[in-house]
Scaffold this motif. Structure first.
Motif, PDB file in Angstrom:
ATOM      1  N   PHE A 127       0.833  -1.206   0.000  1.00  0.00           N
ATOM      2  CA  PHE A 127       0.000   0.000   0.000  1.00  0.00           C
ATOM      3  C   PHE A 127       0.864   1.251   0.000  1.00  0.00           C
ATOM      4  CE2 PHE A 127      -1.811   3.277   2.863  1.00  0.00           C
ATOM      5  CZ  PHE A 127      -2.856   3.715   2.059  1.00  0.00           C
ATOM      6  N   LEU A 128       1.869   1.280   0.855  1.00  0.00           N
ATOM      7  CA  LEU A 128       2.728   2.459   0.950  1.00  0.00           C
ATOM      8  C   LEU A 128       3.618   2.612  -0.281  1.00  0.00           C
ATOM      9  CD1 LEU A 128       3.723   2.149   4.706  1.00  0.00           C
ATOM     10  CD2 LEU A 128       2.191   3.848   3.702  1.00  0.00           C
ATOM     11  N   ALA A 129       4.093   1.480  -0.833  1.00  0.00           N
ATOM     12  CA  ALA A 129       4.940   1.550  -2.018  1.00  0.00           C
ATOM     13  C   ALA A 129       4.174   2.092  -3.220  1.00  0.00           C
ATOM     14  CB  ALA A 129       5.509   0.171  -2.326  1.00  0.00           C
ATOM     15  N   ARG A 130       2.896   1.762  -3.290  1.00  0.00           N
ATOM     16  CA  ARG A 130       2.079   2.221  -4.419  1.00  0.00           C
ATOM     17  C   ARG A 130       1.591   3.650  -4.229  1.00  0.00           C
ATOM     18  NH1 ARG A 130      -1.945  -2.990  -5.407  1.00  0.00           N
ATOM     19  NH2 ARG A 130      -0.445  -4.306  -6.554  1.00  0.00           N
ATOM     20  N   SER A 131       1.293   3.996  -2.990  1.00  0.00           N
ATOM     21  CA  SER A 131       0.603   5.259  -2.739  1.00  0.00           C
ATOM     22  C   SER A 131       1.473   6.332  -2.115  1.00  0.00           C
ATOM     23  CB  SER A 131      -0.607   4.999  -1.826  1.00  0.00           C
ATOM     24  OG  SER A 131      -1.433   3.975  -2.357  1.00  0.00           O
ATOM     25  N   GLY A 132       2.650   5.970  -1.610  1.00  0.00           N
ATOM     26  CA  GLY A 132       3.479   6.959  -0.953  1.00  0.00           C
ATOM     27  C   GLY A 132       2.913   7.342   0.401  1.00  0.00           C
ATOM     28  N   VAL A 133       3.369   8.481   0.906  1.00  0.00           N
ATOM     29  CA  VAL A 133       2.907   8.954   2.210  1.00  0.00           C
ATOM     30  C   VAL A 133       1.456   9.426   2.073  1.00  0.00           C
ATOM     31  CG1 VAL A 133       3.303  10.573   4.094  1.00  0.00           C
ATOM     32  CG2 VAL A 133       5.241   9.646   2.809  1.00  0.00           C
ATOM     33  N   GLN A 134       0.574   8.788   2.798  1.00  0.00           N
ATOM     34  CA  GLN A 134      -0.848   9.119   2.730  1.00  0.00           C
ATOM     35  C   GLN A 134      -1.259   9.944   3.943  1.00  0.00           C
ATOM     36  OE1 GLN A 134      -3.103   7.885   0.131  1.00  0.00           O
ATOM     37  NE2 GLN A 134      -1.056   7.704  -0.763  1.00  0.00           N
TER      38      GLN A 134
END
Length: 364
Positions: free
Chosen positions: A174-181
């Motif tokens: 999730f973080l790798a795809r979306s970055g800092v959310q």
């Protein structure tokens, strides 16, 4: 320096083991069923086609009996091995895909797969997702019913431990795809993730499971590969934050299941705080064989480059000789010494296990 972390199929999680000095194998806990990712995989990925995350080569297993790689993502034993040992078994139950026709699985089965997640969409086609691990359990259950009869098999399953170590890969992807959310986006993701986990737990309850051991996630932003993205080798706090969110949400999910499902008992292992303490003061802790404490809490033992985390641990990698002094084996996973220390610490009473200690799942 990149601001957005990228993670390959295999991600590291904090493998934990269970210390129950008074429990023995037999009628109390007849079997262990292990579900999850690379933190507890004992070789299922060895049998997958394609490009699964794998650890079936040296120096993986360099400290395993016989100095042989087995598919465990460690220099030796995994958390599921220590769980089984402390319950009186020899080591982790065998990997499901290693079983041959007619071979009994009387002491349990390990379904875990490196790179897998709670969501089917996490590393698809390169691991065994949790939903498929549960379908594999159905074949084991059917075999038990054939051998023991439906009633006896139901009693056998209800006394067994269902152990989970998962969610690491889902959160990293999730973080790798979306970055800092932002907080709202993270909260929505965690709600979806834990809801899916709840469905899987309930499905195993409906299949007869009653005793559940669920490991929370540790400070994932402090593994070596994560530290590469931070000046000064610090932890990545937005990764740690989502790990904390998962742990809080899972407490609520498990409590809700225990209220709604008759006979559902569980122990949730919130290991985050202890591991934070251990990594900040590693010299104060030591494994069973090394009482002088760890000397390296940031870099990996096996790999290359900065923190030994610039590349994977491979057959050509150099690796440390004093492995019991290291917390991390490769850039994702812990050493067996680290797992041993976490074991002895987090199961000292109820401080890190709730709402009951692990031994309270075991009838004596």
């Amino acid at each position: 320096m990149e601001n957005k972390l990228r993670f390959p199929l295999l991600v590291w999680g904090f493998a934990v083991a269970v210390y129950i000095p008074t429990a023995t194998a037999g009628d109390a806990i007849p079997a262990i069923y292990v579900f999850g990712d690379s933190t507890v995989d004992v070789g299922n990925n060895n049998f997958l086609r394609g490009n699964p995350a794998s650890a079936n080569f040296l120096p993986y297993g360099i400290d395993f009996p016989g100095k042989r790689p087995t598919g465990r993502f460690s220099n030796g034993y995994s958390g599921s091995d220590y769980l089984a040992m402390q319950l009186g078994f020899r080591q982790s139950p065998p990997a499901y895909l290693s079983l041959t026709d007619g071979r009994p699985a009387a002491t349990g089965v390990n379904f875990a797969s490196g790179g897998s997640g709670i969501f089917d969409s996490t590393n698809p086609n390169n691991s065994i997702p949790l939903s498929k691990q549960i379908r594999y359990f159905d074949s084991v259950s059917d075999s038990l019913k054939t051998r023991l009869g439906r009633k006896a098999a139901g009693n056998f399953i209800s006394k067994s431990i269902f152990y989970f170590s998962t969610a690491n890969n889902d959160m990293f992807q999730f973080l790798a795809r979306s970055g800092v959310q932002n907080e709202t986006q993270q909260d929505l993701f965690i709600e979806q993730l834990t809801h899916e986990f709840k469905i899987h737990l309930k499905s195993l309850y409906n299949r007869g499971g009653r005793k559940f051991l669920v490991s929370g996630t540790g400070p994932m932003g402090c593994i070596p590969i994560a530290r590469l993205s931070v000046p000064g080798d610090g932890c990545v706090e937005y990764i740690n934050n989502i790990s904390r969110k998962f742990n809080r949400a899972m407490r609520i999910v498990l409590r809700d299941l225990s209220f709604r499902l008759h006979g559902f008992s569980y122990s949730f292992l919130d290991i985050y705080d202890f591991i934070t303490l251990l990594t900040s003061k590693p010299q104060k802790f030591g494994s069973h064989h090394t009482f002088s404490g760890f000397k390296e809490s940031i870099a990996a033992c096996c790999g290359s480059g900065r923190l030994n985390a610039a590349s994977d641990c491979t057959p050509n990698s150099t690796y440390c000789s004093d492995r019991e002094k290291y917390l991390f084996w490769d850039r994702y996973h812990s050493t067996q010494a680290f797992s041993e220390v976490v074991t002895r610490a987090v199961f000292d009473g109820r401080k890190y296990a709730s709402p009951i200690a692990i031994k309270e799942l075991v009838p004596l």
